[in-house]
Design a protein around this motif. Structure first.
Motif, PDB file in Angstrom:
ATOM      1  N   LYS A 294       0.831  -1.199   0.000  1.00  0.00           N
ATOM      2  CA  LYS A 294       0.000   0.000   0.000  1.00  0.00           C
ATOM      3  C   LYS A 294       0.867   1.252   0.000  1.00  0.00           C
ATOM      4  O   LYS A 294       0.487   2.287  -0.553  1.00  0.00           O
ATOM      5  N   GLN A 295       2.052   1.148   0.615  1.00  0.00           N
ATOM      6  CA  GLN A 295       2.997   2.259   0.628  1.00  0.00           C
ATOM      7  C   GLN A 295       3.894   2.265  -0.609  1.00  0.00           C
ATOM      8  O   GLN A 295       4.876   2.990  -0.662  1.00  0.00           O
ATOM      9  N   ARG A 296       3.526   1.421  -1.605  1.00  0.00           N
ATOM     10  CA  ARG A 296       4.223   1.341  -2.895  1.00  0.00           C
ATOM     11  C   ARG A 296       5.670   0.865  -2.759  1.00  0.00           C
ATOM     12  O   ARG A 296       6.555   1.270  -3.523  1.00  0.00           O
ATOM     13  N   VAL A 297       5.937   0.025  -1.791  1.00  0.00           N
ATOM     14  CA  VAL A 297       7.247  -0.603  -1.665  1.00  0.00           C
ATOM     15  C   VAL A 297       7.303  -1.773  -2.642  1.00  0.00           C
ATOM     16  O   VAL A 297       6.375  -2.573  -2.733  1.00  0.00           O
ATOM     17  N   SER A 298       8.383  -1.885  -3.401  1.00  0.00           N
ATOM     18  CA  SER A 298       8.482  -2.911  -4.433  1.00  0.00           C
ATOM     19  C   SER A 298       8.643  -4.297  -3.829  1.00  0.00           C
ATOM     20  O   SER A 298       9.086  -4.454  -2.684  1.00  0.00           O
ATOM     21  N   TRP A 299       8.293  -5.319  -4.637  1.00  0.00           N
ATOM     22  CA  TRP A 299       8.454  -6.707  -4.192  1.00  0.00           C
ATOM     23  C   TRP A 299       9.928  -7.035  -3.961  1.00  0.00           C
ATOM     24  O   TRP A 299      10.269  -7.795  -3.055  1.00  0.00           O
ATOM     25  N   GLN A 300      10.819  -6.449  -4.786  1.00  0.00           N
ATOM     26  CA  GLN A 300      12.243  -6.707  -4.604  1.00  0.00           C
ATOM     27  C   GLN A 300      12.733  -6.236  -3.242  1.00  0.00           C
ATOM     28  O   GLN A 300      13.538  -6.896  -2.574  1.00  0.00           O
ATOM     29  N   THR A 301      12.211  -5.071  -2.788  1.00  0.00           N
ATOM     30  CA  THR A 301      12.594  -4.548  -1.478  1.00  0.00           C
ATOM     31  C   THR A 301      12.004  -5.396  -0.362  1.00  0.00           C
ATOM     32  O   THR A 301      12.669  -5.701   0.633  1.00  0.00           O
ATOM     33  N   LEU A 303      11.211  -8.555  -0.402  1.00  0.00           N
ATOM     34  CA  LEU A 303      11.877  -9.849  -0.337  1.00  0.00           C
ATOM     35  C   LEU A 303      13.358  -9.743  -0.021  1.00  0.00           C
ATOM     36  O   LEU A 303      14.045 -10.754   0.099  1.00  0.00           O
ATOM     37  N   GLY A 304      13.863  -8.506   0.106  1.00  0.00           N
ATOM     38  CA  GLY A 304      15.254  -8.316   0.480  1.00  0.00           C
ATOM     39  C   GLY A 304      16.231  -8.398  -0.677  1.00  0.00           C
ATOM     40  O   GLY A 304      17.443  -8.468  -0.458  1.00  0.00           O
ATOM     41  N   TRP A 305      15.707  -8.392  -1.906  1.00  0.00           N
ATOM     42  CA  TRP A 305      16.600  -8.460  -3.060  1.00  0.00           C
ATOM     43  C   TRP A 305      17.223  -7.105  -3.370  1.00  0.00           C
ATOM     44  O   TRP A 305      18.210  -7.024  -4.086  1.00  0.00           O
ATOM     45  N   ARG A 306      16.615  -6.044  -2.847  1.00  0.00           N
ATOM     46  CA  ARG A 306      17.127  -4.709  -3.114  1.00  0.00           C
ATOM     47  C   ARG A 306      16.958  -3.859  -1.871  1.00  0.00           C
ATOM     48  O   ARG A 306      15.926  -3.943  -1.192  1.00  0.00           O
ATOM     49  N   SER A 307      17.948  -3.045  -1.551  1.00  0.00           N
ATOM     50  CA  SER A 307      17.870  -2.181  -0.378  1.00  0.00           C
ATOM     51  C   SER A 307      16.824  -1.093  -0.613  1.00  0.00           C
ATOM     52  O   SER A 307      16.661  -0.610  -1.737  1.00  0.00           O
ATOM     53  N   PRO A 308      16.097  -0.708   0.450  1.00  0.00           N
ATOM     54  CA  PRO A 308      15.107   0.361   0.291  1.00  0.00           C
ATOM     55  C   PRO A 308      15.770   1.670  -0.071  1.00  0.00           C
ATOM     56  O   PRO A 308      16.871   1.979   0.381  1.00  0.00           O
ATOM     57  N   ARG A 309      15.069   2.449  -0.908  1.00  0.00           N
ATOM     58  CA  ARG A 309      15.607   3.741  -1.313  1.00  0.00           C
ATOM     59  C   ARG A 309      15.609   4.700  -0.133  1.00  0.00           C
ATOM     60  O   ARG A 309      14.673   4.750   0.635  1.00  0.00           O
ATOM     61  N   ARG A 310      16.653   5.484  -0.039  1.00  0.00           N
ATOM     62  CA  ARG A 310      16.730   6.479   1.020  1.00  0.00           C
ATOM     63  C   ARG A 310      16.637   7.857   0.400  1.00  0.00           C
ATOM     64  O   ARG A 310      17.186   8.126  -0.676  1.00  0.00           O
TER      65      ARG A 310
END
Length: 318
Positions: A294-301, A303-310
């Protein structure tokens, strides 16, 4: 229900259906109150203790020779009073609802032990017939208390979906700060929700006491976790702003059917807690994932495949 009816002929037996009704009805009543708390972003760990204390207070008043109306009023008053204490601790004093209701749960259990000091293990067992009929009366094979619980679900769903109060509850849980800025008294909403939860737990305690014809120290022990799981299964969210009375009813039905399946297939009771705990973990994980999506966080983030954007604006200057 289809799987149980197909896998066990005993599922549709009248005794089993009676047992399901009488176990689901009080849990449905408590779950409605708990779901309202979920909607405003709270939960209550003291509902099981409130259920037990309200039953004991009702039994004490009846044993003292007072009428059924006075006894039920005292039992319900206990729930309202404890709910008000929870509400003041959370909304006025700012104590986390987990800590506040956990503390009140232990305090309430302590009061129960004090009241039953020296009492027999079975507690109070002598009640008027009119009182026990509240939990044992039926019509065409359907218990009155189950019909009453269904009626509360219908009323609760109408209030939540079709009234100003319901919308304010959803606004409070969906975005607390925004709700306060548009003029909603969020503290009053939180206090009211906790009082309502205490009242519903007390109501269930009175009905269960009437059903089993006994009030003792074990009533309601461990019930709070099953109710919380049922509300999560029924569509409630720890983050708030989600939930419905019908969802609470379906969640209770699901948990009750799981327990009934263990009994029908004679699975050792030790596995029940493991399975229900696994259901809780799965449901909370799904709820967390849906919140992130709902907060538009990607599936890659997720599942831990990509670090969250800062946000670069928040990074310290080098």
């Amino acid at each position: 229900m289809i799987l149980l009816a197909w896998g066990s002929p005993a599922f549709l037996d009248s005794n089993n259906l009676d047992s399901l009704q009488t176990s689901m009805a009080p849990n449905m009543i408590i779950a409605i109150g708990m779901m309202v708390l979920f909607i405003v972003g709270l939960f209550d760990l003291s509902v099981g203790a409130v259920m037990g204390l309200s039953g004991i207070i009702t039994a004490l008043v009846l044993s003292a020779g007072y009428g059924m109306g006075a006894a039920i009023a005292c039992g319900l008053g206990v729930g309202i009073g404890i709910g008000l204490i929870n509400g003041l601790l959370v909304a006025v004093f700012g104590i986390n609802h987990l800590i506040a209701t956990l503390g009140v749960m232990y305090m309430t259990r302590g009061v129960i032990e004090v009241l039953l000091l020296g009492a027999p293990l079975a507690g109070f067992t002598s009640f008027p017939l009119a009182f026990t009929m509240l939990g044992n009366g039926s019509i065409v094979g359907v218990y009155w208390m189950f019909l009453f619980a269904l009626a509360l679900v219908v009323v609760g769903e109408f209030v939540l979906r079709r009234t100003v109060l319901g919308r304010r509850l959803y606004f409070t849980g969906g975005n607390h700060d925004a709700a306060r800025l548009i003029g909603i008294d969020t503290k009053r909403m939180q206090i009211g929700a906790l009082v309502f939860s205490g009242f519903m737990a007390a109501l269930a305690g009175v009905l269960v006491t009437a059903r089993i014809g006994m009030a003792n120290r074990y009533l309601g022990i461990g019930l709070e976790m099953n109710i919380i799981i049922a509300c999560l299964v029924g569509g409630g969210s720890i983050a708030g702003g989600k939930g419905s009375a019908i969802g609470a009813m379906l969640g209770v039905a699901f948990i009750s059917l799981i327990t009934n399946a263990f009994n029908l297939f004679e699975v050792p009771s030790e596995w029940q807690s493991s399975v229900i705990g696994a259901v809780l973990v799965v449901v909370v994980a799904i709820d967390g994932i849906l919140l992130l999506r709902k907060q538009r966080v990607s599936w890659q983030t997720i599942l831990g495949w990509r670090s969250p954007r800062r946000n670069s604006a928040t990074l310290p200057a080098e």
